[in-house]
Design an enzyme around this catalytic site. Structure first.
Site, PDB file in Angstrom:
ATOM      1  N   GLU A   1      -7.357  -1.073  -3.226  1.00  0.00           N
ATOM      2  CA  GLU A   1      -7.934  -2.336  -3.686  1.00  0.00           C
ATOM      3  C   GLU A   1      -7.232  -2.898  -4.918  1.00  0.00           C
ATOM      4  O   GLU A   1      -7.313  -4.085  -5.186  1.00  0.00           O
ATOM      5  CB  GLU A   1      -9.418  -2.149  -3.998  1.00  0.00           C
ATOM      6  CG  GLU A   1     -10.302  -2.194  -2.784  1.00  0.00           C
ATOM      7  CD  GLU A   1     -10.390  -3.591  -2.204  1.00  0.00           C
ATOM      8  OE1 GLU A   1     -11.230  -4.390  -2.645  1.00  0.00           O
ATOM      9  OE2 GLU A   1      -9.591  -3.895  -1.300  1.00  0.00           O
TER      10      GLU A   1
ATOM     11  N   THR B   1      -9.016 -12.624  -5.562  1.00  0.00           N
ATOM     12  CA  THR B   1     -10.040 -11.747  -6.114  1.00  0.00           C
ATOM     13  C   THR B   1      -9.767 -11.458  -7.582  1.00  0.00           C
ATOM     14  O   THR B   1     -10.659 -11.537  -8.423  1.00  0.00           O
ATOM     15  CB  THR B   1     -10.113 -10.429  -5.318  1.00  0.00           C
ATOM     16  OG1 THR B   1     -10.369 -10.749  -3.952  1.00  0.00           O
ATOM     17  CG2 THR B   1     -11.213  -9.535  -5.839  1.00  0.00           C
TER      18      THR B   1
END
Length: 198
Positions: free
Chosen positions: A127, A188
């Site tokens: 991530e 993000t």
């Protein structure tokens, strides 16, 4: 001896209501497909894809997972990672998490090395490529399915991530809308950058 494994991991939704970085839920809508193939040691790690994703393993969620698992478990083989992106990127459906989860599962199937906590730890490490930090909500949902709760206060070590996986009622329905807009890369990370630290 198995030389190649293909895994499909589902998209997910997270940050549900008050569960920011805590709740996640797998969705039966889109799936990323990752094939990991053992190669000779000198091959290293190579990403193969016709989609618009980074092919440099250091910038690709699946590549980072592979590098960390290879180092953590001293995997001698080279790895070719073929990725088919079916989860739309940048729309909050865990696109990077799906690729990371699928890669972690495929490597584990090839080498039989980790338990669920370690699998989540390594999948979460991918991530960083898209979010700039490790978040386990989408990754856990893509790995384990159903509804997941991550304990944000637990120590984050490869064998100590606390998570709970719950089944979702069979009659629960969600609607997913994917607008036809161009989403910037690193969305993000940029979005999280405007949030206050506390």
């Amino acid at each position: 001896m198995v030389k190649s494994v293909t895994v499909r991991a589902p998209c997910s939704t997270a940050n549900l209501g008050p569960g920011f970085d805590v709740f996640g839920m797998a969705l039966d809508a889109f799936y990323d497909e990752v094939t990991v193939t053992k190669k000779p040691k000198s091959f290293g790690i190579k990403i193969v894809s016709s989609d618009d994703i980074p092919l440099d393993p250091k910038k690709n969620t699946a590549g980072i997972v592979a590098m960390n698992m290879k180092k953590g478990y001293k995997i001698p083989d080279g790895l070719e990672i073929s990725i088919k992106k079916n989860v739309p990127a940048g729309y909050g459906m865990g696109s990077s998490a799906a690729s990371a989860a699928a890669c972690a599962i495929a490597i584990n199937e090839l080498f039989k090395i980790v338990d669920d906590n370690e699998l989540l730890y390594y999948a979460g490490s991918g991530e960083k490529a898209s979010a700039g930090a490790v978040h386990y909500d989408n990754v856990a949902a893509s790995l384990f399915g159903g509804f997941v709760v991550i304990n944000p206060y637990a120590r984050i070590e490869k064998d100590k991530i606390e998570f709970y996986s719950l089944s979702v009622p069979a009659d629960l329905r969600l609607v997913v809308a994917v607008p036809k807009i161009k989403v910037p890369k690193q969305k993000t990370k940029a979005s999280r950058g405007v949030l206050p630290k506390n």
